[in-house]
Design a protein around this motif. Structure first.
Motif, PDB file in Angstrom:
ATOM      1  N   PHE A   1     -11.193  -7.525   7.251  1.00 26.15           N
ATOM      2  CA  PHE A   1      -9.924  -6.792   7.228  1.00 26.15           C
ATOM      3  C   PHE A   1      -8.739  -7.746   7.390  1.00 26.15           C
ATOM      4  N   LYS A   2      -8.740  -8.803   6.554  1.00 30.20           N
ATOM      5  CA  LYS A   2      -7.645  -9.757   6.535  1.00 30.20           C
ATOM      6  C   LYS A   2      -7.040  -9.815   5.139  1.00 30.20           C
ATOM      7  N   GLU A   3      -5.758 -10.165   5.092  1.00 26.76           N
ATOM      8  CA  GLU A   3      -4.997 -10.107   3.847  1.00 26.76           C
ATOM      9  C   GLU A   3      -4.635 -11.494   3.336  1.00 26.76           C
ATOM     10  N   LYS A   4      -4.684 -11.626   2.014  1.00 29.77           N
ATOM     11  CA  LYS A   4      -4.161 -12.802   1.325  1.00 29.77           C
ATOM     12  C   LYS A   4      -3.131 -12.326   0.314  1.00 29.77           C
ATOM     13  N   THR A   5      -1.986 -13.001   0.246  1.00 30.48           N
ATOM     14  CA  THR A   5      -0.910 -12.590  -0.644  1.00 30.48           C
ATOM     15  C   THR A   5      -0.968 -13.355  -1.960  1.00 30.48           C
ATOM     16  N   ILE A   6      -0.915 -12.611  -3.067  1.00 36.83           N
ATOM     17  CA  ILE A   6      -0.808 -13.202  -4.400  1.00 36.83           C
ATOM     18  C   ILE A   6       0.596 -12.926  -4.902  1.00 36.83           C
ATOM     19  N   ASP A   7       1.388 -13.963  -5.045  1.00 34.99           N
ATOM     20  CA  ASP A   7       2.801 -13.823  -5.414  1.00 34.99           C
ATOM     21  C   ASP A   7       2.945 -13.715  -6.929  1.00 34.99           C
ATOM     22  N   ILE A   8       3.677 -12.695  -7.402  1.00 32.73           N
ATOM     23  CA  ILE A   8       3.988 -12.604  -8.830  1.00 32.73           C
ATOM     24  C   ILE A   8       5.508 -12.572  -9.036  1.00 32.73           C
TER      25      ILE A   8
ATOM     26  N   ILE B   1      -3.611  -4.384  -3.553  1.00 31.74           N
ATOM     27  CA  ILE B   1      -2.517  -3.441  -3.310  1.00 31.74           C
ATOM     28  C   ILE B   1      -1.225  -3.968  -3.923  1.00 31.74           C
ATOM     29  N   CYS B   2      -0.525  -3.113  -4.661  1.00 29.85           N
ATOM     30  CA  CYS B   2       0.777  -3.467  -5.227  1.00 29.85           C
ATOM     31  C   CYS B   2       1.860  -3.331  -4.167  1.00 29.85           C
ATOM     32  N   ASN B   3       2.571  -4.409  -3.887  1.00 27.73           N
ATOM     33  CA  ASN B   3       3.713  -4.373  -2.982  1.00 27.73           C
ATOM     34  C   ASN B   3       4.995  -4.396  -3.813  1.00 27.73           C
ATOM     35  N   THR B   4       5.489  -3.199  -4.117  1.00 27.76           N
ATOM     36  CA  THR B   4       6.607  -3.072  -5.046  1.00 27.76           C
ATOM     37  C   THR B   4       7.856  -3.778  -4.542  1.00 27.76           C
ATOM     38  N   GLY B   5       8.110  -3.709  -3.239  1.00 36.30           N
ATOM     39  CA  GLY B   5       9.338  -4.257  -2.690  1.00 36.30           C
ATOM     40  C   GLY B   5       9.340  -5.758  -2.492  1.00 36.30           C
ATOM     41  N   SER B   6       8.175  -6.402  -2.540  1.00 39.23           N
ATOM     42  CA  SER B   6       8.132  -7.846  -2.316  1.00 39.23           C
ATOM     43  C   SER B   6       7.532  -8.614  -3.487  1.00 39.23           C
ATOM     44  N   ASP B   7       7.316  -7.936  -4.622  1.00 31.56           N
ATOM     45  CA  ASP B   7       6.822  -8.600  -5.834  1.00 31.56           C
ATOM     46  C   ASP B   7       5.559  -9.410  -5.554  1.00 31.56           C
ATOM     47  N   SER B   8       4.600  -8.749  -4.914  1.00 32.58           N
ATOM     48  CA  SER B   8       3.353  -9.426  -4.580  1.00 32.58           C
ATOM     49  C   SER B   8       2.190  -8.445  -4.609  1.00 32.58           C
ATOM     50  N   ILE B   9       0.985  -9.011  -4.618  1.00 39.09           N
ATOM     51  CA  ILE B   9      -0.240  -8.236  -4.520  1.00 39.09           C
ATOM     52  C   ILE B   9      -0.967  -8.670  -3.248  1.00 39.09           C
ATOM     53  N   SER B  10      -1.352  -7.704  -2.434  1.00 33.33           N
ATOM     54  CA  SER B  10      -2.163  -8.007  -1.256  1.00 33.33           C
ATOM     55  C   SER B  10      -3.637  -7.890  -1.623  1.00 33.33           C
ATOM     56  N   LYS B  11      -4.395  -8.944  -1.320  1.00 30.33           N
ATOM     57  CA  LYS B  11      -5.846  -8.931  -1.490  1.00 30.33           C
ATOM     58  C   LYS B  11      -6.454  -8.835  -0.098  1.00 30.33           C
ATOM     59  N   VAL B  12      -7.070  -7.698   0.203  1.00 31.10           N
ATOM     60  CA  VAL B  12      -7.584  -7.443   1.548  1.00 31.10           C
ATOM     61  C   VAL B  12      -9.106  -7.462   1.528  1.00 31.10           C
ATOM     62  N   CYS B  13      -9.680  -8.357   2.320  1.00 30.34           N
ATOM     63  CA  CYS B  13     -11.133  -8.440   2.452  1.00 30.34           C
ATOM     64  C   CYS B  13     -11.629  -7.311   3.357  1.00 30.34           C
ATOM     65  N   LEU B  14     -12.582  -6.528   2.873  1.00 26.14           N
ATOM     66  CA  LEU B  14     -13.069  -5.391   3.648  1.00 26.14           C
ATOM     67  C   LEU B  14     -13.980  -5.816   4.796  1.00 26.14           C
ATOM     68  N   LYS B  15     -14.559  -7.003   4.718  1.00 28.97           N
ATOM     69  CA  LYS B  15     -15.474  -7.452   5.773  1.00 28.97           C
ATOM     70  C   LYS B  15     -14.731  -7.816   7.046  1.00 28.97           C
TER      71      LYS B  15
ATOM     72  N   GLU C   1      -9.288 -17.170  -9.218  1.00 30.28           N
ATOM     73  CA  GLU C   1      -8.249 -18.135  -8.851  1.00 30.28           C
ATOM     74  C   GLU C   1      -7.159 -17.519  -7.972  1.00 30.28           C
ATOM     75  N   ASP C   2      -7.119 -16.172  -7.912  1.00 26.74           N
ATOM     76  CA  ASP C   2      -6.084 -15.468  -7.145  1.00 26.74           C
ATOM     77  C   ASP C   2      -4.672 -15.856  -7.593  1.00 26.74           C
ATOM     78  N   LYS C   3      -4.443 -15.789  -8.900  1.00 21.26           N
ATOM     79  CA  LYS C   3      -3.115 -16.077  -9.420  1.00 21.26           C
ATOM     80  C   LYS C   3      -2.903 -15.338 -10.734  1.00 21.26           C
ATOM     81  N   GLU C   4      -1.623 -15.175 -11.082  1.00 18.74           N
ATOM     82  CA  GLU C   4      -1.274 -14.527 -12.344  1.00 18.74           C
ATOM     83  C   GLU C   4      -1.557 -15.486 -13.493  1.00 18.74           C
TER      84      GLU C   4
END
Length: 295
Positions: free
Chosen positions: A22-29, A6-20, A65-68
């Motif tokens: 339902f937890k989130e990991k933040t990828i900072d860009i 998910i693109c988080n426009t206001g925080s310059d990050s991408i949320s990676k959400v595991c469907l199993k 790697e979960d990074k840019e």
């Protein structure tokens, strides 16, 4: 498909959400002293590509790697992107162009004019056609991705189209006519690619901004940004058959198995709604969630 990005426009990050779980990991860009504004997103091989509003670039994220890994300057106000045959097709909202980027060689190879303020793009992989929703000219552009040239413009009935997607066979286009700023509901416009004309409309809630389709059941789900709801459309009878209240400002929407996943642009959460049980769970994600993709 195990994750939603998910693109988080206001925080310059991408949320990676595991469907199993339902937890989130933040990828900072985030870039030092520079806003990025991720807005549109899609997958490509083992990467995620992100169209960035504020610094006019495309980010390439490694999903292992979960990074840019890198980013490229594309054009002014990148809104959305899709991939066709190792080329990224990126719509630039302020230059009114579709930029074609060679992902293998890392360079822009062509620009194609669109309507005013192109906001979204979809590509039918079977036909090689792209459709772009142009918010300020109230039309959609049809583009041949095999020849990389514009084919036609289809004028819509409503105003401020936000999202356009192809039918499964590529013969029709379904477009969210948001009518943002008007005291009326929005609509989904259904147009024929061959004739270049609208053939039907279905009324939704206020300001429909995104749509996902379950073709096996001829159903569509539309996020209505200004009334906190999701419209459920029957594409066989061309009617809204249900309206789900979630609250907030629903933005990006995806369906996976029995659940709808809907980003709330106001409350900065991701809703998971079970369409059979009628209940929901939420998790907090980044600010102003927009574009979403399943990988």
């Amino acid at each position: 498909m195990d994750y939603i990005y998910i693109c988080n426009t206001g925080s310059d990050s991408i949320s990676k959400v595991c469907l199993k779980d339902f937890k989130e990991k933040t990828i900072d860009i985030y870039k030092e002293h520079e806003r990025v504004g991720p807005h549109g997103i899609c997958g490509w091989k083992s990467y995620v590509l992100v169209a960035n509003n504020y610094n006019d670039t495309m980010s390439v994220l490694d999903i292992i790697e979960d990074k840019e890994m890198c980013n490229y300057y594309i054009g002014v106000h990148c809104n959305d992107l899709k991939v066709f045959k190792d080329h990224a097709y990126i719509v630039c909202g302020e230059s009114n162009t579709l930029v074609i980027f060679d992902l293998i060689n890392g360079k822009i190879i062509r620009e194609i004019p669109c309507g005013n303020m192109p906001h979204s793009i979809d590509i039918c992989l079977d036909t090689g056609m792209a459709v772009v929703a142009n918010m300020e000219s109230d039309d959609i552009s049809i583009i041949d991705c095999v020849k990389n040239e514009g084919l036609k413009t289809i004028k819509l009935y409503g105003s401020y189209p936000t999202k356009a997607v192809f039918s499964k066979d590529g013969e029709r286009v379904l477009t969210c006519e948001s009518n943002i700023g008007m005291d009326c509901n929005g609509k989904v416009n259904i147009a024929s690619v061959k004739s270049g004309r609208s053939i039907a409309t279905i009324e939704t809630g206020k300001s429909p901004v995104d749509i996902c389709i379950e073709w096996s059941k001829s159903m569509a789900f539309v996020s209505n940004f200004l009334d906190g709801t999701v419209s459920v459309l029957d594409l066989d009878i061309l009617e809204e058959v249900d309206r789900i209240y979630l609250g907030g400002m629903p933005r990006g929407i995806l369906k996976h198995k029995r659940c709808l996943y809907v980003g709330d642009n106001y409350n900065n959460i991701l809703n998971r709604y079970d369409i059979y049980k009628g209940n929901k769970n939420v998790i907090t994600i980044g600010k102003e969630p927009n574009g979403m993709t399943l990988i």
